[in-house]
Write a protein that holds these residues in place. Structure first.
Motif, PDB file in Angstrom:
ATOM      1  N   ASP A 157      -9.687  -0.069  -4.890  1.00 14.68           N
ATOM      2  CA  ASP A 157      -9.474   0.502  -3.797  1.00 14.68           C
ATOM      3  C   ASP A 157      -8.548   0.852  -3.253  1.00 14.68           C
ATOM      4  O   ASP A 157      -8.000   1.167  -2.786  1.00 14.68           O
ATOM      5  CB  ASP A 157     -10.377  -0.660  -2.904  1.00 14.68           C
ATOM      6  N   GLU A 158      -7.594  -0.830  -4.079  1.00 16.88           N
ATOM      7  CA  GLU A 158      -6.083  -0.431  -3.687  1.00 16.88           C
ATOM      8  C   GLU A 158      -5.487   0.421  -4.382  1.00 16.88           C
ATOM      9  O   GLU A 158      -4.572   1.481  -3.932  1.00 16.88           O
ATOM     10  CB  GLU A 158      -5.182  -1.747  -3.974  1.00 16.88           C
ATOM     11  N   LEU A 159      -5.410   0.689  -5.152  1.00 15.00           N
ATOM     12  CA  LEU A 159      -4.557   2.123  -6.376  1.00 15.00           C
ATOM     13  C   LEU A 159      -5.457   2.977  -5.426  1.00 15.00           C
ATOM     14  O   LEU A 159      -4.459   4.359  -5.608  1.00 15.00           O
ATOM     15  CB  LEU A 159      -5.038   2.229  -7.652  1.00 15.00           C
ATOM     16  N   SER A 160      -6.356   3.709  -5.323  1.00 14.10           N
ATOM     17  CA  SER A 160      -6.689   4.722  -4.491  1.00 14.10           C
ATOM     18  C   SER A 160      -5.542   4.970  -3.174  1.00 14.10           C
ATOM     19  O   SER A 160      -5.156   6.114  -3.061  1.00 14.10           O
ATOM     20  CB  SER A 160      -8.378   4.936  -4.126  1.00 14.10           C
ATOM     21  N   LYS A 161      -5.575   4.153  -1.997  1.00  8.82           N
ATOM     22  CA  LYS A 161      -5.070   3.682  -1.141  1.00  8.82           C
ATOM     23  C   LYS A 161      -3.782   4.101  -1.190  1.00  8.82           C
ATOM     24  O   LYS A 161      -2.754   4.808  -0.599  1.00  8.82           O
ATOM     25  CB  LYS A 161      -4.838   2.328  -0.298  1.00  8.82           C
ATOM     26  N   ILE A 164      -3.094   8.540  -2.938  1.00  5.02           N
ATOM     27  CA  ILE A 164      -3.003   9.099  -1.819  1.00  5.02           C
ATOM     28  C   ILE A 164      -1.878   8.849  -0.766  1.00  5.02           C
ATOM     29  O   ILE A 164      -1.293   9.817   0.505  1.00  5.02           O
ATOM     30  CB  ILE A 164      -4.189   8.732  -0.302  1.00  5.02           C
ATOM     31  N   GLU A 165      -1.489   7.388  -0.840  1.00  9.44           N
ATOM     32  CA  GLU A 165       0.026   7.394   0.308  1.00  9.44           C
ATOM     33  C   GLU A 165       0.971   7.884  -0.197  1.00  9.44           C
ATOM     34  O   GLU A 165       1.867   8.347   0.580  1.00  9.44           O
ATOM     35  CB  GLU A 165      -0.364   6.250   1.066  1.00  9.44           C
ATOM     36  N   LYS A 169       3.355  10.737   1.424  1.00  8.86           N
ATOM     37  CA  LYS A 169       5.220  11.533   1.589  1.00  8.86           C
ATOM     38  C   LYS A 169       6.199  11.469   0.391  1.00  8.86           C
ATOM     39  O   LYS A 169       6.641  12.031   0.323  1.00  8.86           O
ATOM     40  CB  LYS A 169       5.480   9.827   1.263  1.00  8.86           C
ATOM     41  N   ASN A 170       5.046  12.509   0.094  1.00 10.03           N
ATOM     42  CA  ASN A 170       5.957  13.430  -1.143  1.00 10.03           C
ATOM     43  C   ASN A 170       6.866  13.302  -2.034  1.00 10.03           C
ATOM     44  O   ASN A 170       7.523  13.516  -2.438  1.00 10.03           O
ATOM     45  CB  ASN A 170       6.312  14.773  -0.494  1.00 10.03           C
ATOM     46  N   GLU A 171       5.803  11.877  -3.082  1.00 16.90           N
ATOM     47  CA  GLU A 171       6.777  11.051  -3.626  1.00 16.90           C
ATOM     48  C   GLU A 171       6.683  11.493  -4.862  1.00 16.90           C
ATOM     49  O   GLU A 171       4.645  11.319  -5.344  1.00 16.90           O
ATOM     50  CB  GLU A 171       6.486   9.259  -3.180  1.00 16.90           C
ATOM     51  N   LYS A 172       7.406  11.228  -6.154  1.00 18.97           N
ATOM     52  CA  LYS A 172       6.700  11.036  -7.338  1.00 18.97           C
ATOM     53  C   LYS A 172       6.138  10.353  -8.003  1.00 18.97           C
ATOM     54  O   LYS A 172       6.588   9.416  -7.573  1.00 18.97           O
ATOM     55  CB  LYS A 172       7.591  11.838  -8.643  1.00 18.97           C
ATOM     56  N   VAL A 173       4.974  10.651  -8.091  1.00 15.70           N
ATOM     57  CA  VAL A 173       3.998   9.311  -8.367  1.00 15.70           C
ATOM     58  C   VAL A 173       3.774   9.844 -10.450  1.00 15.70           C
ATOM     59  O   VAL A 173       2.859  11.105 -10.330  1.00 15.70           O
ATOM     60  CB  VAL A 173       2.746   8.800  -7.748  1.00 15.70           C
ATOM     61  N   LEU A 174       3.637   8.780 -11.289  1.00 18.40           N
ATOM     62  CA  LEU A 174       3.050   8.873 -12.821  1.00 18.40           C
ATOM     63  C   LEU A 174       2.214   8.247 -12.553  1.00 18.40           C
ATOM     64  O   LEU A 174       2.097   7.101 -12.617  1.00 18.40           O
ATOM     65  CB  LEU A 174       4.657   8.332 -13.746  1.00 18.40           C
TER      66      LEU A 174
END
Length: 325
Positions: A157-161, A164-165, A169-174
């Motif tokens: 649940d925390e990971l999904s939030k 999405i967040e 914010k257009n941040e690069k995520v791996l």
């Protein structure tokens, strides 16, 4: 040999020269590899090409200490052993070489890790000791220096939030995860991610029915709302990783090369485009053995890329049982 020369490889001629140097070094200094070559009656001086080098069956990591260095062992990486088999043990005498390998290797394909928030969904690896993958990802998380970077064990649940967040914010995520955990996530939540790389490390680890790659990636693409699923190819017995940016086609860093062998004759290397057992040259394995015959099946292509098609059981491996394990 200077270790830095491995990471300075840019041409095929450089790779071939250093590979042959390492072969001669390990043929002399790795006891198990030396025994293997002697049983094959290999004349070390007559080996003049990468394609003439014999590959050590990966099973030896389960029963013998594969080491070419006289330095003390700093860390032992262990395989998962989830199928009830004996775990592989990779004795590491210089962790800085591994760290340099996975850092430069990642940068070659994706840029600076500091630019990413690194989210790790690797429950089956976190629940045991000695994982080389956890060592690498933990280093990525520390280097990323982003507040949300970290391991997410069961808190989906925390990971999904967070996903999405950060994406909004257009941040690069791996997001790097084992296949079954990524499936758990998309079965519970729906996403439409635009700035996130989804990278699977393969395997259901006994938690789910195995899926073929196309089916797995199709489900994950739909669940995360992305066009492609990236993949990482590595294993306990190696210190380098190959990456796929989609379609299951992997590319190696300059110090790593994949060949395929005939499944009926393990000493015969197949031409590109032919399916066979995957042999890996990993020059970063200079202190153990750089020439590994894996239990994966695959196919190589002329541009140096390769594809993993599956695995085969111990009973299917022929031509490798020259020494008692």
């Amino acid at each position: 040999m200077k270790i830095n020369s491995i990471f300075d490889i840019h041409k095929n001629t450089d790779f071939e020269k250093i590979t042959l140097e390492i072969f001669k070094f390990q043929a002399k200094n790795c006891t198990v590899y030396n025994e293997f070559l002697n049983l094959l009656k290999v004349d070390i001086k007559s080996v003049k090409s990468v394609y003439q080098i014999p590959f050590l069956p990966i099973q030896f990591f389960k029963s013998r200490q594969i080491i070419s260095s006289k330095k003390p062992v700093q860390r032992i990486f262990l395989s998962s052993g989830t199928t009830g088999n004996t775990q592989s043990r990779h004795h590491i005498t210089d962790l800085t070489i591994y760290e340099k390998s996975f850092t430069i290797g990642f940068e070659n394909f994706y840029g600076n890790i500091e630019d990413y928030t690194v989210l790790a969904l690797l429950p089956s690896y976190l629940e045991r000791d000695g994982s080389s993958l956890i060592y690498m990802v933990n280093d990525f998380i520390e280097k990323s220096n982003k507040p949300k970077s970290g391991f997410y064990l069961n808190n989906l649940d925390e990971l999904s939030k967070i996903l999405i967040e950060l994406d909004k914010k257009n941040e690069k995520v791996l997001l790097i995860g084992v296949s079954f955990a990524l499936l758990d996530l998309v079965e519970t939540f729906n996403f439409k991610l635009k700035n996130t790389i989804i990278m699977e490390t393969g395997g259901m680890k006994g938690r789910r029915k195995e899926l073929i790659r196309e089916e797995l990636h199709q489900v994950l693409c739909k669940g995360f709302g992305v066009e492609k699923i990236h993949s990482e190819y590595g294993m306990t017995e190696l210190l380098s990783q190959a990456y796929s940016k989609g379609n299951g086609i992997f590319e190696c860093p300059p110090w790593m090369k994949v060949l395929t062998r005939d499944t009926e004759d393990a000493l015969t290397i197949l031409p590109e485009g032919k399916s066979g057992g995957i042999n890996v040259i990993d020059l970063v394995n200079i202190n153990s053995c750089s020439f590994i015959a894996t239990q994966d099946l695959g196919k190589t292509y002329k541009n140096g890329t390769f594809e993993v098609l599956g695995r085969f059981d111990d009973s299917d491996i022929r031509g490798c049982n020259l020494m008692v394990l």
